[in-house]
Design a protein around this motif. Structure first.
Motif, mmCIF file in Angstrom:
data_model
loop_
_atom_site.group_PDB
_atom_site.id
_atom_site.type_symbol
_atom_site.label_atom_id
_atom_site.label_comp_id
_atom_site.label_asym_id
_atom_site.label_seq_id
_atom_site.Cartn_x
_atom_site.Cartn_y
_atom_site.Cartn_z
ATOM 1 N N TYR A 6 0.825 -1.200 0.000
ATOM 2 C CA TYR A 6 0.000 0.000 0.000
ATOM 3 C C TYR A 6 0.865 1.258 0.000
ATOM 4 O O TYR A 6 0.539 2.240 -0.662
ATOM 5 C CB TYR A 6 -0.945 0.001 1.208
ATOM 6 N N LEU A 7 1.960 1.221 0.729
ATOM 7 C CA LEU A 7 2.885 2.343 0.736
ATOM 8 C C LEU A 7 3.530 2.513 -0.632
ATOM 9 O O LEU A 7 3.664 3.630 -1.124
ATOM 10 C CB LEU A 7 3.962 2.149 1.808
ATOM 11 N N ASN A 9 2.222 1.746 -3.457
ATOM 12 C CA ASN A 9 1.184 2.284 -4.315
ATOM 13 C C ASN A 9 1.115 3.806 -4.175
ATOM 14 O O ASN A 9 0.928 4.522 -5.156
ATOM 15 C CB ASN A 9 -0.165 1.648 -3.975
ATOM 16 N N TYR A 10 1.277 4.300 -2.968
ATOM 17 C CA TYR A 10 1.297 5.749 -2.709
ATOM 18 C C TYR A 10 2.421 6.412 -3.510
ATOM 19 O O TYR A 10 2.253 7.489 -4.069
ATOM 20 C CB TYR A 10 1.486 5.999 -1.210
ATOM 21 N N ASP A 13 2.025 7.720 -7.408
ATOM 22 C CA ASP A 13 1.354 8.965 -7.791
ATOM 23 C C ASP A 13 2.068 10.145 -7.144
ATOM 24 O O ASP A 13 2.007 10.325 -5.936
ATOM 25 C CB ASP A 13 -0.111 8.923 -7.362
ATOM 26 N N CYS A 16 0.105 12.775 -4.751
ATOM 27 C CA CYS A 16 -0.386 12.436 -3.410
ATOM 28 C C CYS A 16 0.351 13.264 -2.363
ATOM 29 O O CYS A 16 1.569 13.426 -2.437
ATOM 30 C CB CYS A 16 -0.172 10.953 -3.111
ATOM 31 N N GLN A 17 -0.404 13.778 -1.424
ATOM 32 C CA GLN A 17 0.193 14.549 -0.341
ATOM 33 C C GLN A 17 0.664 13.613 0.761
ATOM 34 O O GLN A 17 -0.011 12.643 1.084
ATOM 35 C CB GLN A 17 -0.827 15.531 0.229
ATOM 36 N N ILE A 18 1.806 13.929 1.339
ATOM 37 C CA ILE A 18 2.340 13.070 2.392
ATOM 38 C C ILE A 18 1.682 13.355 3.747
ATOM 39 O O ILE A 18 1.728 12.545 4.646
ATOM 40 C CB ILE A 18 3.872 13.191 2.476
ATOM 41 N N ASN A 20 -1.900 15.261 5.834
ATOM 42 C CA ASN A 20 -3.301 15.630 5.650
ATOM 43 C C ASN A 20 -3.562 17.065 6.119
ATOM 44 O O ASN A 20 -4.681 17.405 6.467
ATOM 45 C CB ASN A 20 -4.210 14.639 6.373
#
Length: 104
Positions: A6-7, A9-10, A13, A16-18, A20
């Protein structure tokens, strides 16, 4: 080790923001008003308020002029048969090209 796919996959892209932080800042007005909302007279009032906040914050997140966007919605939606044709509602979402052109 189970989370590694999953990491990875991040990392595929680059947009994607690291963190929030952006999401946290956008809900800040909502959180600040939360205590006051405990005193709404009805659940319908609280629900209406949450819908309004969602529309406003989504407009801000899409770089719209919120006043123009709300004015546009209030003028157009009453004349739109979206209850019969729910696909029409897509044209009024903040990221639609027509909304972007009319409400910046």
């Amino acid at each position: 080790k189970k989370q590694k796919p999953y990491l990875m996959n991040y990392l595929l892209d680059g947009e994607c923001q690291i963190s929030n932080n952006l999401a946290e800042r956008s809900i800040r007005p909502f959180v600040v008003g939360r205590k006051a909302w405990n005193f709404y007279a009805s659940p319908k009032g609280a629900e209406s308020s949450s819908i309004a906040y969602s529309i406003i914050e989504t407009a801000k997140a899409n770089n719209l002029n919120v006043f123009k966007y709300l004015t546009y919605l209030f003028k157009e939606l009453p004349n739109t048969p979206f209850k019969e044709e729910s696909d029409l509602l897509e044209d009024y979402l903040p990221w639609s090209p027509e909304i972007q052109a009319n409400c910046k």
